[in-house]
Design a protein around this motif. Structure first.
Motif, mmCIF file in Angstrom:
data_model
loop_
_atom_site.group_PDB
_atom_site.id
_atom_site.type_symbol
_atom_site.label_atom_id
_atom_site.label_comp_id
_atom_site.label_asym_id
_atom_site.label_seq_id
_atom_site.Cartn_x
_atom_site.Cartn_y
_atom_site.Cartn_z
ATOM 1 N N ARG A 55 0.843 -1.213 0.000
ATOM 2 C CA ARG A 55 0.000 0.000 0.000
ATOM 3 C C ARG A 55 0.869 1.250 0.000
ATOM 4 N N THR A 56 1.967 1.237 0.761
ATOM 5 C CA THR A 56 2.876 2.390 0.802
ATOM 6 C C THR A 56 3.503 2.623 -0.570
ATOM 7 N N LYS A 57 3.913 1.553 -1.236
ATOM 8 C CA LYS A 57 4.511 1.693 -2.567
ATOM 9 C C LYS A 57 3.490 2.234 -3.563
ATOM 10 N N ILE A 58 2.278 1.699 -3.537
ATOM 11 C CA ILE A 58 1.249 2.161 -4.474
ATOM 12 C C ILE A 58 0.920 3.624 -4.217
ATOM 13 N N LYS A 59 0.787 4.005 -2.949
ATOM 14 C CA LYS A 59 0.501 5.409 -2.632
ATOM 15 C C LYS A 59 1.612 6.325 -3.158
ATOM 16 N N ALA A 60 2.853 5.888 -3.040
ATOM 17 C CA ALA A 60 3.963 6.701 -3.553
ATOM 18 C C ALA A 60 3.883 6.813 -5.070
ATOM 19 N N LEU A 61 3.574 5.706 -5.734
ATOM 20 C CA LEU A 61 3.507 5.718 -7.198
ATOM 21 C C LEU A 61 2.389 6.605 -7.730
ATOM 22 N N VAL A 62 1.248 6.644 -7.045
ATOM 23 C CA VAL A 62 0.121 7.454 -7.521
ATOM 24 C C VAL A 62 0.077 8.818 -6.833
ATOM 25 N N GLU A 63 1.121 9.114 -6.066
ATOM 26 C CA GLU A 63 1.262 10.398 -5.376
ATOM 27 C C GLU A 63 0.111 10.677 -4.418
#
Length: 190
Positions: free
Chosen positions: A8-16
């Motif tokens: 979830r942290t990685k996805i949030k970073a990718l989608v800003e």
């Protein structure tokens, strides 16, 4: 941190979808229950009554209804301030994007690994390695924001032309993943 939290942290970073902070004020009239306007509140950082900090036992927050209830006595015109942090996507929503990513990998990858999101144990089985977690995160980000042209992780940057649709982006990243992309890589499609 568990695997789903990392994803979830990685996805949030990718989608800003970076954490945001805000506050709301309410004037007490008759109800001690107030509805916060933002969704996906990750934490209540402070609750003030007329400028004085209330302790955690002096209010309760229900994330399902997005309501905060003040449990101390109030008189008319008391001002309640609620400070909180929030994000655009909830953990539940992100888990479903992770599940969708796993389906894409399963139908597009000729691997023996058929990943499944097991909600009862809050994990993915079989356990993906870090490289596979990056693939899952990138696919989740593409599903959420298919119009982005660039996705960046610490060890990987993927750049697409704007005219490639979501399905093509996902298939291209899975194909590249199967052929190996190395430890640090920049993938660009023309």
């Amino acid at each position: 941190m568990d695997m789903l939290s990392i994803l979830r942290t990685k996805i949030k970073a990718l989608v800003e979808d970076f954490p945001k902070v805000d506050f709301e004020t309410f004037e007490y009239t008759t109800s001690k229950i107030f509805t916060l306007s933002e969704s996906n509140i990750s934490s209540i950082t402070k609750v003030l009554k007329n400028g004085t900090d209330l302790g955690s036992g002096q209010y309760s927050y229900d994330s399902t209804t997005n309501k905060i209830e003040i449990t101390v006595s109030l008189i008319q015109k008391d001002i309640i301030e609620v400070d909180y942090s929030f994000s655009k996507y909830s953990d539940t929503e992100l888990n479903e994007y992770i599940r969708a990513s796993l389906v894409w990998i399963s139908i597009s990858n000729n691997s023996s690994d058929d990943f499944e999101l097991e909600t009862d144990i809050n994990a993915i089985v079989p356990t993906p390695d870090n490289r596979e977690l990056d693939l899952i995160a990138i696919i989740g980000a593409i599903i959420i924001k298919p119009n982005y042209a660039t996705y960046r992780l610490p060890n990987l940057t993927v750049t697409y032309p704007r005219n490639i649709n979501k399905e093509e982006k996902i298939q291209k990243i899975i194909d590249k993943f199967r052929s190996g992309i190395g430890i640090t890589s920049v993938i660009t499609w023309d």
